[in-house]
Structures are given as structure tokens and as C-alpha cells.
Motif scaffolding. Structure first.
Motif, short mmCIF file in Angstrom:
data_model
loop_
_atom_site.label_atom_id
_atom_site.label_comp_id
_atom_site.label_asym_id
_atom_site.label_seq_id
_atom_site.Cartn_x
_atom_site.Cartn_y
_atom_site.Cartn_z
N PRO A 289 -25.93 3.22 -3.76
CA PRO A 289 -26.75 2.46 -4.79
C PRO A 289 -26.69 3.21 -5.91
CG PRO A 289 -27.98 2.52 -2.92
CD PRO A 289 -26.81 3.55 -2.63
N SER A 290 -26.92 2.53 -7.32
CA SER A 290 -26.40 3.02 -8.62
C SER A 290 -27.49 4.18 -8.81
CB SER A 290 -26.45 1.83 -9.61
OG SER A 290 -27.52 1.09 -9.34
N VAL A 291 -28.56 3.98 -8.46
CA VAL A 291 -29.79 5.01 -8.82
C VAL A 291 -29.42 6.50 -8.38
CG1 VAL A 291 -30.95 4.80 -6.51
CG2 VAL A 291 -32.19 5.59 -8.54
N CYS A 292 -28.44 6.75 -7.26
CA CYS A 292 -27.66 7.77 -6.87
C CYS A 292 -26.83 8.31 -7.80
CB CYS A 292 -27.39 7.65 -5.62
SG CYS A 292 -28.39 7.12 -4.34
N ALA A 293 -26.12 7.26 -8.58
CA ALA A 293 -25.04 7.77 -9.37
C ALA A 293 -25.09 9.34 -10.23
CB ALA A 293 -24.64 6.85 -10.50
N PRO A 294 -26.19 9.47 -10.93
CA PRO A 294 -26.30 10.85 -11.61
C PRO A 294 -26.10 12.02 -10.78
CG PRO A 294 -27.88 9.36 -12.36
CD PRO A 294 -27.46 8.95 -11.09
N TYR A 295 -26.29 11.87 -9.50
CA TYR A 295 -26.23 13.00 -8.35
C TYR A 295 -25.27 13.16 -7.52
CZ TYR A 295 -30.98 12.10 -10.35
OH TYR A 295 -32.15 12.04 -11.22
N ARG A 296 -24.07 12.24 -7.81
CA ARG A 296 -22.98 12.28 -6.98
C ARG A 296 -22.48 13.32 -6.55
NH1 ARG A 296 -20.29 7.31 -9.84
NH2 ARG A 296 -21.18 5.56 -8.63
N GLU A 297 -22.44 14.50 -7.30
CA GLU A 297 -21.53 15.65 -7.09
C GLU A 297 -22.37 16.57 -5.94
OE1 GLU A 297 -18.17 16.08 -7.22
OE2 GLU A 297 -18.64 13.91 -7.88
N ALA A 298 -23.80 16.58 -6.54
CA ALA A 298 -24.72 17.29 -5.42
C ALA A 298 -24.77 16.63 -4.04
CB ALA A 298 -26.28 17.32 -6.03
N LEU A 299 -24.56 15.14 -4.07
CA LEU A 299 -24.70 14.65 -2.82
C LEU A 299 -23.52 14.81 -1.90
CD1 LEU A 299 -26.70 11.49 -4.03
CD2 LEU A 299 -27.44 13.50 -2.57
N ARG A 300 -22.25 14.78 -2.74
CA ARG A 300 -20.90 14.90 -2.01
C ARG A 300 -20.61 15.74 -0.96
NH1 ARG A 300 -17.38 11.52 -3.94
NH2 ARG A 300 -18.22 11.48 -6.02
N GLY A 301 -20.64 15.23 0.40
CA GLY A 301 -20.23 16.15 1.45
C GLY A 301 -21.77 16.49 2.35
N ARG A 302 -22.65 16.27 1.65
CA ARG A 302 -23.93 16.79 2.47
C ARG A 302 -24.89 15.62 2.46
NH1 ARG A 302 -26.31 21.24 1.30
NH2 ARG A 302 -24.99 22.32 0.14
N SER A 303 -24.71 14.37 2.43
CA SER A 303 -25.65 13.29 2.47
C SER A 303 -25.02 12.07 3.19
CB SER A 303 -26.02 12.77 1.00
OG SER A 303 -24.79 12.12 0.48
N MET A 304 -25.93 11.11 3.86
CA MET A 304 -25.57 9.86 4.57
C MET A 304 -26.58 9.14 4.07
SD MET A 304 -25.19 11.33 8.66
CE MET A 304 -26.94 11.68 8.63
N LEU A 305 -25.87 7.73 3.65
CA LEU A 305 -26.62 6.54 3.45
C LEU A 305 -26.96 5.80 4.97
CD1 LEU A 305 -27.87 4.64 1.21
CD2 LEU A 305 -25.82 3.25 1.32
N VAL A 306 -28.09 5.74 5.22
CA VAL A 306 -28.29 5.16 6.51
C VAL A 306 -29.26 3.93 6.61
CG1 VAL A 306 -27.96 7.48 7.48
CG2 VAL A 306 -30.42 6.43 7.07
N LYS A 307 -29.20 2.95 7.63
CA LYS A 307 -30.13 1.93 7.64
C LYS A 307 -31.68 2.56 7.98
CE LYS A 307 -26.58 -0.58 9.75
NZ LYS A 307 -25.96 -1.46 10.96
N LYS A 308 -32.64 1.97 7.57
CA LYS A 308 -33.98 2.30 7.81
C LYS A 308 -34.51 1.88 8.99
CE LYS A 308 -36.48 2.58 4.03
NZ LYS A 308 -37.73 2.13 2.94
#
Length: 294
Positions: free
Chosen positions: A86-105
Motif C-alpha cells: 500500500p502507498s503508506v509504505c512507499a517512503p520506507y520501501r528501501e528499508a523494507l526491501r528484502g526483510r518484510s512481508m505483506l500478509v493477510k490478517k
């Protein structure tokens, strides 16, 4: 592994739902964003030093195993690509790259699902002191690290952070979540473990035991959290395996062994870790990933 170490996250504009021993979890409406930091815990205590690259290893390995098991059981993973978040994550993309998962709740079930193929850890401790393992009486004559006569499902409670999970019997698990759901989870857990054992064996790794988590979403059972990582499993190098002793490992047993050599009461605060212990731990995690995920 080129990203700097990440001990904790702070993403203004995003709502943190919880911070576990390793993962920071953010709520995104019907989804969750799970960020694997480089924190490492032992004996349920978070160490003061990060293990560089660890969060990336955990994320890649979980993603690999979720894909391997999707015909046995669906999982909560939506994407590991920050460009698809989601767009709210956009400013943090590089910090999230490789170490994050978007998952179902999904709604996590209140039990930890431990599957054992070898006698080690708390299972060996109980057995060597003459006790059953999670209510299961094992035959005499087994040694430390023995292959078990059959794969065991040994559930435990899911303790709050800072407390220890406690083994429970299958009967107790049935009382907590019901007999029908317990039966399904046991069957799925053993199937996932036995397939993983075959995959890992070809990569020169013995998976002695592992811990899985399940959740429910609209009545559907899903595998959630992480899967078959060095944080949730005992990985042993196959070429060095010998029955009757503790094994070398690709997991945090190396760190536990170091901590056991200290005069530390296994309560916070944890001791500072020497640079060589951190480097060796990171190396073991990376080797497990490199053997499995080509």
C-alpha cells in the motif's frame, strides 16, 4: 546482504500493531506488514546486539517454504515486494526491501505447533529425566539427537513475550481449540515437516524439529508468521551428524551454547555479545539459506 543492520523500526504514519522478539508488525486495514529486524533472542530474552542480515535470511527462507507447502496448506503471504505494498509504505520501501512481508490478517491460534523428528532440546531433557514428551511416552534406549521412531507432534502454550512456552498434551490442545481443528493441524504440521525434511536432506541439512503457527481467516486455516527458519527450527549439517551427542547447527543453538558458558541467569538484561559470536551466528544463518535457496 548489503542493507545496514536494523534493530528496530520507526515508520511515522504507519500504525505498529505489535513488536515481538524479532518482528515489528504494522496494521494496514485487512493486511499486516511484518518486518523482520536483525534482533536475536535466546532463552526468550532479546540480545542487545543485532545480527546483520538476519531479517533478510528469515524473510527469504519463510517465503521459500511457504511456496513449497502451498499445495498442503494455504498461507498468509501476499507479497514480499515493497513496490506492491500500500502507498503508506512507499517512503520506507528501501528499508523494507528484502526483510518484510505483506500478509493477510488472520486470527492466530493460541497454541504453538512443534514437530520433532529427532530427540533434542527440551524433548531430550524430558526423556533423559524419565518424563514423557508432551504426554507421549517414548521407547527406552534412545540417545541425545536420536532419530525418533516416528514424527512427533508436541504442542505448547503460546506465552507472552518474556515468558516461556509450556508443553501441553494433544488432549489439552483439543480442549483449547477443539478436537476437529487439532486433528487437522496435526495432520498438516506433520505433512509440512516431512516434506521439508526431504527438501532439506537434498541440501545437506537435517531439520531436527520446527515450530509452526496457524491462524484462521473467514474459517480457513492458514500457515502464518514464519516457516522453517533457523529461528523456529533446529538445522543440523547432515555431514557432521552423530547420534549420542549435541550437534553442530545452522541455527541459534551456537548462540545459546555461548550464553550457557557465561554466568548469566537468562533474565534481562542480556550480556553484550562479542563481535566474533555475532559474525559466526550471521554466517550460520546465511549458510542455511544458501544451501536451501539456490
Amino acid at each position: 546482504m548489503t542493507h545496514p543492520s536494523l534493530m528496530k523500526t520507526d515508520f511515522p504514519g504507519m500504525t505498529m500493531a505489535s513488536a515481538g522478539k524479532v518482528r515489528d508488525i504494522y496494521s494496514l486495514d485487512s493486511r499486516l506488514l511484518i518486518v523482520a529486524t536483525d534482533r536475536i533472542s535466546a532463552f526468550d530474552v532479546i540480545m542487545p546486539n543485532p545480527v546483520s542480515g538476519k531479517g533478510e535470511v528469515l524473510t527469504r527462507m519463510s517465503s521459500f517454504w511457504f511456496d513449497q507447502m502451498k499445495d498442503i496448506i494455504p498461507n498468509h503471504l501476499v507479497s514480499t515486494d515493497p513496490d506492491e505494498y500500500p502507498s503508506v509504505c512507499a517512503p520506507y520501501r528501501e528499508a523494507l526491501r528484502g526483510r518484510s512481508m505483506l500478509v493477510k490478517k488472520a486470527k492466530p491460534l493460541p497454541v504453538e505447533c512443534v514437530v520433532r523428528g529427532y530427540l533434542s532440546g527440551s524433548g531430550w531433557k524430558d526423556y533423559s529425566e524419565g518424563r514423557p514428551v508432551s504426554g507421549i511416552k517414548l521407547p527406552p534406549g534412545l540417545k541425545e539427537s536420536s532419530r525418533l521412531p516416528q514424527t512427533l507432534f508436541t504442542p505448547s502454550t503460546k506465552a507472552p513475550d518474556g515468558e516461556h512456552d509450556m508443553p501441553i498434551s494433544r488432549g489439552e490442545m483439543e480442549r483449547i481449540i477443539g478436537a476437529e481443528l487439532t486433528e487437522r493441524i496435526v495432520r498438516v504440521s506433520v505433512s509440512v515437516y516431512e516434506r521439508a525434511v526431504a527438501v532439506a536432506d537434498a541440501a545437506g541439512i537435517i531439520i531436527a524439529d520446527t515450530k509452526m503457527e496457524f491462524g484462521l481467516l473467514d474459517g480457513e486455516l492458514l500457515l502464518i508468521d514464519e516457516l522453517l527458519t533457523p529461528d523456529s527450527s533446529r538445522f543440523w549439517p547432515k555431514e557432521d551428524y552423530r547420534e549420542g551427542r549435541a550437534q553442530k547447527s545452522f541455527d541459534k543453538q551456537f548462540l545459546r551454547d555461548y550464553l550457557l558458558s557465561l554466568k548469566w541467569d537468562q533474565k534481562p538484561p542480556a550480556p553484550e555479545l562479542p563481535a566474533e559470536i555475532i559474525a559466526k551466528t550471521a554466517e550460520k544463518y546465511r549458510e542455511a539459506l544458501n544451501r536451501l535457496v539456490r
